[in-house]
Design a protein around this motif. Structure first.
Motif, PDB file in Angstrom:
ATOM      1  N   ILE A  28      -1.412   0.998  -5.113  1.00 13.21           N
ATOM      2  CA  ILE A  28      -0.852   0.113  -4.411  1.00 13.21           C
ATOM      3  C   ILE A  28       0.213  -0.588  -5.620  1.00 13.21           C
ATOM      4  N   PRO A  43       0.726  -1.173   0.130  1.00  9.04           N
ATOM      5  CA  PRO A  43       0.019   0.072  -0.024  1.00  9.04           C
ATOM      6  C   PRO A  43       1.014   1.119   0.062  1.00  9.04           C
ATOM      7  N   SER A  76      -5.437   2.603  -5.223  1.00  9.72           N
ATOM      8  CA  SER A  76      -5.617   1.919  -4.009  1.00  9.72           C
ATOM      9  C   SER A  76      -7.108   1.195  -3.921  1.00  9.72           C
TER      10      SER A  76
END
Length: 345
Positions: free
Chosen positions: A297, A292, A314
């Motif tokens: 990510i 993350p 993300s």
């Protein structure tokens, strides 16, 4: 005018060749960054321009004047070093004034230049303090102010921000670019930090093994690397590379998928991690690690047995061990010649 022209400059240290016949032109008032890993030749080239090293062959021209036979003081340059090189026993005022006094400028001119450059670097409130009492960031500001006070044709900087922490480097980068633009000084800046290079430079010269591999605008170096090395060095994470096999009709098989590509005998597929997105069809990637990064990510995976990374939004839920399908943005795919390592147009 302070255009810099490097013509066929080479440098040998015994049997080791640090620079191989380098050619480079830096425009008047341009901010040029020499970027590369340790040992690539960037600092050697800077030192040759400064007059601190003598080239084994080639010429250095500044402002239409050949200078490679001249001592540093006669070249119209100032330097800022990694270790600041300020005098701790002198006040900030005297540090900035040092070169001006050596040049025997009248006191009113010294005072005017010191206060002007101190103002540019936001250290006017420190002029009476001793440099040994300052923080690293403040000492670096003094070093830059001292260089600018000489009103040089060219300012040379050798990793000047590398001793600062990440936040201070971010602040100093923006400030430094603005100050140098205002001073209208031709600047050559050496760094191994690609973020620093991308954010500061008008143009970047990427160096490797004593050669300039590519010299171009930051966006061009990033989006259209001239060689595989540039794609693998620029970008964090760097470009992904996969082997490709031709089908004889201008298409290439890459990890079980077919892509339109160059009509050439051999090619390697390349794509940046941020130019991939989850899709129904595309490259099959076995996820190994998920990191993350706030709004994104970072996925580290295997594609056809090769390491492969993707930078995704993300809001995607992905877990290690999962097999996902990643589709590259078609116009962001790049191709390299496996033998020459150069980009294929």
């Amino acid at each position: 005018m302070a255009e810099i022209v490097i013509k066929g400059v080479a440098k040998n240290f015994g049997s080791f060749t640090a620079l191989h016949s380098v050619d480079l032109t830096i425009a008047d008032q341009e901010f040029m960054v020499l970027l590369g890993a340790s040992g690539c030749g960037k600092t050697t080239l800077l030192r040759i321009i400064a007059g601190l090293e003598t080239p084994s062959q080639g010429e250095v021209w500044i402002g239409g004047r050949r200078v490679d036979h001249l001592p540093p003081r006669a070249r119209g340059i100032s330097m800022v070093f990694q270790n600041y090189a300020v005098f701790p026993h002198l006040t900030v005022f005297e540090n900035i004034a040092f070169g001006l006094r050596m040049a025997k400028l009248p006191s009113p001119d010294v005072d005017r230049r010191v206060r002007r450059t101190a103002g540019l670097m936001h250290i006017e409130q420190l002029l009476k303090r001793y440099s040994g009492e300052l923080s690293g960031e403040q000492r670096q500001r003094v070093a830059v102010a001292r260089a600018l006070a000489m009103e040089p044709d060219v300012i040379l900087m050798d990793e000047p921000l590398s001793n600062l922490d990440a936040l201070l480097r971010l602040e100093m980068r923006a400030e430094l670019k603005g100050v140098l633009a205002e001073s209208k000084t031709t600047t050559i800046y050496v760094t191994h930090d690609q973020v620093e290079a991308m954010s500061l430079a008008d143009r970047i010269s990427v160096m490797n093994g004593g050669y300039i591999v590519q010299a171009d605008r930051p966006t061009e170096v990033y989006r259209n690397p001239a060689a595989r090395f540039v794609g693998s060095f620029i970008g964090n994470p760097p470009m992904n590379f996969l082997p490709a096999k031709p089908d004889g009709a201008g298409r290439w098989h890459v990890a079980g998928q077919s892509f339109a590509g160059p009509r050439t005998g051999g090619a390697e597929f390349a794509i940046r991690p941020e130019d991939l997105h989850p899709a129904q069809t595309g490259l099959q990637a076995e996820v190994r690690v998920v990191e993350p990064l706030g709004p994104h990510i970072l996925i580290t995976a295997q594609v056809a047995g090769q390491p492969f990374r993707a930078l995704l939004e993300s809001d995607h839920t992905i877990t290690p061990g999962e097999v996902i399908t990643l589709a590259p943005v078609p116009d962001r795919i790049r191709w390299f010649d496996p033998e020459t390592q150069k980009a294929i147009a």
